[in-house]
Design a protein around this motif. Sequence first.
Motif, PDB file in Angstrom:
ATOM      1  N   GLN A  94      -4.510  -2.521  -0.194  1.00 48.58           N
ATOM      2  CA  GLN A  94      -3.943  -3.702  -0.863  1.00 48.58           C
ATOM      3  C   GLN A  94      -5.019  -4.714  -1.269  1.00 48.58           C
ATOM      4  O   GLN A  94      -4.721  -5.762  -1.840  1.00 48.58           O
TER       5      GLN A  94
ATOM      6  N   ARG B  56      -0.511  -6.865  -9.172  1.00 51.94           N
ATOM      7  CA  ARG B  56       0.052  -5.685  -8.515  1.00 51.94           C
ATOM      8  C   ARG B  56      -0.613  -4.418  -9.036  1.00 51.94           C
ATOM      9  O   ARG B  56      -1.080  -4.352 -10.175  1.00 51.94           O
TER      10      ARG B  56
ATOM     11  N   GLU C  21       3.799   1.373  -5.921  1.00 53.82           N
ATOM     12  CA  GLU C  21       3.916   0.862  -4.551  1.00 53.82           C
ATOM     13  C   GLU C  21       2.561   0.901  -3.858  1.00 53.82           C
ATOM     14  O   GLU C  21       2.296   0.163  -2.929  1.00 53.82           O
TER      15      GLU C  21
ATOM     16  N   ASP D  85       1.360   6.433  -5.423  1.00 51.36           N
ATOM     17  CA  ASP D  85       2.033   6.598  -6.724  1.00 51.36           C
ATOM     18  C   ASP D  85       1.070   6.960  -7.851  1.00 51.36           C
ATOM     19  O   ASP D  85       1.515   7.257  -8.967  1.00 51.36           O
TER      20      ASP D  85
END
Lengths: 548, 420
Positions: free
Chosen positions: A285, A294, A303, A307
């Motif tokens: 992250q 994002r 996500e 992905d």
Amino acid sequence: MPYLALIAACSVAPDDTDAVVAASAPVPLAVVPLDDAALLRRLSLDLRGQLPTSEEHAALAGGELSLAEAAEAYLLDDAFESRFADLVAEQWLTRIDEFNVGASDFRLHESLDRSLVEDVGNEAPVFLAAVAAGDLPWTDAVLADWTMTTDLLESVWPVESIDGPASTLEGWHRGRYTDGRPRGGVVMTNGLWWRYWSAPNNYNRTRAAAIGRLLLCDDWLTRPIHVDPAQALDVSSLEDAVSTQTTCVGCHDTLDPVAASLFGFWWFDLYDPLEMRSYHAEREQLGEHYFDARQAWFGKAMEGPVDLGPRIAADPRFMRCTVERMAHALWRRETTDADFTTITALEADFAAGQYRMRPLLRALTQTPEYRAGGWAEGATVDTAVRTRRVMQPSQLAAAVEALTGYRWRQEGYDQLSNDEIGFRVLAGGVDGLGVAIADESPSVSRALVVQRLAQAASQYVAEQELGKPASERALFTLVAEGDKPGSEGWLAQVELLHLRAWGVRPTATDLEEEVAFAEAVHAGAETEAEAWAAVLELLLRDPRFWTY
Amino acid sequence: MRFTRRGLLRAFPALVGAAALVPARLRADTAGERKFLFVFCPGGWDPAWAIAPVFGSVAAMPEGATSATANGIEYVNDRMSPAVGTFFQDWGTRACLLHGIESRSVAHDVCLRLILTGSNLPGSDDWPLTLAALSGESRVMPYVNLSGPTYAGPAVSSLVRVGENGQLAALLDGSALANAELPQRLPRAERSALTDALLALRLERLAAEAGAGRAAEIAASASLSESRRADLVSVADQLDLAGGVSLSERAGVGLECLQRGLSRVAMVEYIGFLGLTWDTHGAQVNQAGNFEELFTELSLILTDLKARPGTTGGTLADEVTVVVMSEMGRFPRLNSRGGKEHWTYTSALLVGAGVRGGQSIGGYHPETYRGVGVNLADGGEGDVALNPSHLGATLLALGGHDPAEYIPDAEPILAALEDA
């Protein structure tokens, strides 16, 4: 790029699609296809990296073997996997001579340095070759939960052997990373990201750009930069500018969210083997923090890195790009807008074959572009069409080895696949960094490499074989001791050498010259082997050997 | 012509003897043709750290440095890199700086291609290779690349790569075979001469019969390459292609090739002090160390040039233009790591033959750090934004060629040319 044409096609109303396709239909190539023997040679060199055997030539000439059957056999040949890895490596540029860390950084003996460099550089191409050779759908290239590995890689990376189909590549087998990285095929391999590493302030953008270039044929890096320095210098840092300047956002809005998905490979120290060896799930992250954005794939949220592979696999550009890249590999040229309809048709073949690589390659070898051997009389010649191709170093090494048993190695290095002490670039190949496009024409350094390789291989095979009974020989099978130049046995052997090396029988002029040549050499030669080595050297240095 | 036994046996002594003679192309009249030595600094140098003093602008400058001028050239006077000032004091009258060249990207690979070819399209020949190819077929290795990036397209037969560790030398002397794991000896000289002769005959025949298209291109190129190979082998023992370690020593190998008429163009790469690279994202201070060593070495190179006899009566310095360049510049401000990011504008340095020295052309806008427009004729401010094609056109003009024939989208910077 055909991709531009695709964009153009996308921008018209659906009802106009036929008109667009018709408008972009290619003008038929005014090329003359290769004759059967030459095409057999091209197929063999392209699909398995080796010359046809004399038995294959004879079977083709005798009608017992068709070109379609030959192509099929070559696609199923054990050497196909290795050849496919070579084709991929030439485009993916992973076979470089040095990575940020070496064997000694893992407390291995420095004598393993070269092997480690080779194994790391080969992981991605060998994995992709395993997908192709295993007849797996090409989506596995970015979805598989396995990779290809070696014992050496397992000693330095968190990867373990798993059961799977045997590889035809010596030392390679299936493996799986044990560090918790998500499945993602090639985009989850250390080998790829050791090659395409990211500087600290680049934040994985180089890596994201590599994904675009290699898997989508859409290269962010080639887009012109329109930085407005007045704005860039007003913000606190350039990092901020890329998300605030209108001139930057056009690229970074799509680039950065992909880059954000690659932070499991983020290294805080670029030269720390512990940092580099493992995937860092806890950093997944981190990119969102750096970018304040994002993770996403061209506007579609992800996500997490899990992905990434599925997003690539579902992107229609991925398969289109695969077709373009393979066309480039077999046509030996960049695809252009003029190829739009052909590429579209090939893409349909690829889909019809459930996105398996062999059907695509089979279809490609049936295109006029692939089979072109010359120009029709009166045709406008386009030298971009490769009516003749130059063997790349890997083909040269494999073809000479298959013919003579000689492989040019020194200190553990394959001399045609490295540039540290070897001759890959000098022979016209790519080093992955300073030279990224293979030479498609002869050069002085290439002539020198070919000369020395031909001399070494010819001498080796002549000395190895001519002292043995004919039944124990592989190449000099027709000549007997004492056969003089011009004798029946001598001529039969020369014919065989021509057929094996050039794919054609010698002309009367060839034979006349070679008899005279051999007699002259023979007059000063210490052994019969030397005279035969001279004849073979002559054939191997001739373009009729190293072009196809 | 056929290679018959009788003909061959009659010609045999001559064939073997021919190998000992000076190759015909070495006697070719190339005297007076301008030659080039390229020094390439990969990774992206920062002109503001040495050669583009932009004090009072947005650009971060070396701490404690000032602007200074020598022989009409303004430079950055930094205690960390005094060799820069020394260089311009010694050689400034022959040096011309070109500032504000926009390479249109901030990616190394893309900028490399752009700055060296002017194009982002694959298959283009770079400037050094273009210049070498325009020398015709009269040289053995028209472009000798000792190190550094190369972009080769149709003119690849004019390019001779030496290899990052001088491997070409091992091919030439045959040690590449002797040192192999399956060692082989070189063939006898007589056998080699016979093989070369028959191969040359066949290549000429192939080239004559090849028709049109790729087959013809390859055949012609193979024939020329083989001919050059044979000539190179015949003079190899006079060259030490693997010799030298420092930039000036490696450049000296290139100068030897230029001096002997073997080459028109040579390139050598300079990767920075202790190999620390020019890509200073995290340590801007390395730029100072790099520039210090670069200009120290450039001074040695120019001294070397003056000591070597030329082909037209003077010294090699009268015939060779030294071109020093990098693919990109660096963002004007320091980042949080004390380094600088990539920047799409850069500079180049021309020194030596044909260059109107003692001047800097172009510059960087003090507020935006973009390149300022240039008047190509007089070098003053104007409306032409410099890009790599202008550099290429200037190099072609220096080489005595009409740039318009090869680079339709840019004119040369005439102000940089001594003869303009």
